[in-house]
Structures are given as structure tokens and as C-alpha cells.
Design an enzyme around this catalytic site. Structure first.
Site, PDB file in Angstrom:
ATOM      1  N   LYS A 237     -10.137  -6.503  -1.956  1.00 51.96           N
ATOM      2  CA  LYS A 237      -9.217  -6.037  -0.929  1.00 51.96           C
ATOM      3  C   LYS A 237      -9.676  -4.675  -0.407  1.00 51.96           C
ATOM      4  O   LYS A 237      -9.982  -3.773  -1.179  1.00 51.96           O
ATOM      5  CB  LYS A 237      -7.802  -5.926  -1.526  1.00 51.96           C
ATOM      6  CG  LYS A 237      -6.710  -5.617  -0.535  1.00 51.96           C
ATOM      7  CD  LYS A 237      -5.362  -5.609  -1.249  1.00 51.96           C
ATOM      8  CE  LYS A 237      -4.227  -5.291  -0.294  1.00 51.96           C
ATOM      9  NZ  LYS A 237      -2.918  -5.241  -1.006  1.00 51.96           N
TER      10      LYS A 237
ATOM     11  N   HIS B 107      -7.832  -2.802   1.853  1.00 52.45           N
ATOM     12  CA  HIS B 107      -6.710  -2.021   2.378  1.00 52.45           C
ATOM     13  C   HIS B 107      -5.659  -1.887   1.278  1.00 52.45           C
ATOM     14  O   HIS B 107      -5.787  -2.479   0.210  1.00 52.45           O
ATOM     15  CB  HIS B 107      -6.115  -2.693   3.613  1.00 52.45           C
ATOM     16  CG  HIS B 107      -5.578  -4.073   3.348  1.00 52.45           C
ATOM     17  ND1 HIS B 107      -6.388  -5.179   3.278  1.00 52.45           N
ATOM     18  CD2 HIS B 107      -4.314  -4.518   3.106  1.00 52.45           C
ATOM     19  CE1 HIS B 107      -5.649  -6.253   3.034  1.00 52.45           C
ATOM     20  NE2 HIS B 107      -4.397  -5.877   2.910  1.00 52.45           N
TER      21      HIS B 107
END
Length: 220
Positions: A105, A107
């Protein structure tokens, strides 16, 4: 030895249509007379029962001598979660768990892991459904070891099929032990299932095919 606990787990798998008998083809292309599909666990009660079997095996094997549980995506995720919950409820053993993302991921909190963040000195155990070729272990070990000075000592699975890899010499469990130093513990093995079926004459045909398959592909 086929204990009462093992017998109960085999019957549980059969009742959930997870342990099946017939004609199946494994990922490696082998024609097998028995198949374990943990994707067929689909109810809250089944998951709770599964957690009890895993928690009991972990507690009997290690007691509290570990720091965190890791569940490889995807099937290992609910297993790690329900096992952590059951250890806390039934054994007053409150251990953290974490799991990996298939894609990192970029963010929010970011990173490859969700849940607990390992620290130096941690002893981590893996919770997985089955081990076939050891692929999942090889994929996640570099990620786990990148967390710091941690050790992965043990792995807990539902069924050990005891099958050799493509080289025909070592089983996946043997290879994981040799390559990573991880001891693999199974709730039941193919030998336990074989012993269970021998108790009921209706499985005579299945047994004949199973014994032929085991003689060709299994090592104990």
C-alpha cells in the site's frame, strides 16, 4: 497415533466438505484420491471450531513461548485472527497477529503488513491452512525478516499431505525446515486420515487408491 482430537478434526473437515474423496488433480498435476479444500469453510461456527483446533495445537506445542502470529494472505489471514482470539479466550494468552498484503500500500499507513509491527528479538509463528510446495513461505519470509532481528521458528497447518516435491526426494515440510529452520506442526497428517478410514469398511475402495498414491508420492 490417531488420538480422539485428531479423529474429531478429520470428522469436522469431512462434515464441512473440506476433506473430500474421489478423483482430483493437484496444482502439481498429480491425480489424487483425496483433496483438502479449506476454502469450503464458510460459516462463523466452522471458523470458531477451526480456531479451537489451531489454538490447542499451538498451546500444546509452544505454550506462551512466542511473540506474534503471522497469517500469509489470503487463507492465513482469518486463521491467524481466529486463532489469536481463541488463544486469548480459552488460554488467557493474548498474543498479537499480523498479515501481509499481496500488493504494498502506498497511501495511508502504507507498507506490506497489517496489524502488529514486529520488533527486534520477536519469535514469530506462521499460521496457514496447508503446505503443498512451500511457495507461500518462500514469498513471505524475506518480508518478515526485513522487519528486523526476528526469528520465525514454527508453522502450524491443518493437514500435512507428506508429499515430495518435483525432485521426488524431500517433502515441502522437509524443505521448509532445511531452508528456513522452521518446524512445521499439523493438526493431522495423511497418515492420520488413512488410519481413520481403516476403521470403516465403506472406505475400502478409497483406501486402496489412497495407499497406492501414498506409496508413490509420500515420505514419512
Amino acid at each position: 497415533m490417531l488420538t480422539q482430537a485428531k479423529r474429531e478434526f478429520i470428522e469436522f473437515m469431512m462434515s464441512a466438505d473440506v476433506l473430500r474423496f474421489g478423483n482430483f488433480v493437484t496444482k502439481s498435476g498429480r491425480n489424487t484420491p483425496y483433496f483438502v479444500n479449506t476454502g469450503n469453510y464458510r460459516t462463523g461456527k466452522q471458523l470458531a471450531t477451526l480456531g479451537k483446533f489451531y489454538a490447542r495445537l499451538i498451546h500444546e506445542t509452544l505454550g506462551d513461548q512466542f511473540d506474534a502470529m503471522f497469517g500469509p494472505a489470503y487463507k492465513g489471514i482469518p486463521l491467524a485472527a481466529v486463532t489469536a482470539s481463541t488463544l486469548a479466550q480459552e488460554y488467557d494468552l493474548d498474543k498479537p497477529y499480523f498479515f501481509n498484503r499481496k500488493e504494498e500500500k502506498d497511501h495511508g499507513e502504507g507498507g506490506s503488513f497489517v496489524g502488529y509491527k514486529p520488533v527486534d528479538g520477536d519469535r514469530i509463528i506462521l499460521v496457514e491452512d496447508v503446505i503443498t510446495a512451500g511457495t507461500a513461505v518462500r514469498e513471505v519470509m524475506p518480508q518478515i525478516m526485513s522487519c528486523g532481528d526476528v526469528k520465525v521458528t514454527d508453522m502450524f497447518i491443518s493437514v500435512n499431505r507428506c508429499e515430495v516435491g518435483k525432485d521426488g526426494e524431500k517433502t515441502a515440510v522437509m524443505e521448509v525446515k532445511e531452508q528456513f529452520g522452521i518446524d512445521v506442526h499439523a493438526i493431522v497428517t495423511v497418515q492420520d486420515i488413512h488410519e481413520y478410514l481403516k476403521e470403516d469398511p465403506k472406505y475400502a475402495d478409497v483406501l486402496a487408491h489412497m495407499e497406492q498414491y501414498m506409496a508413490q508420492y509420500c515420505r514419512f
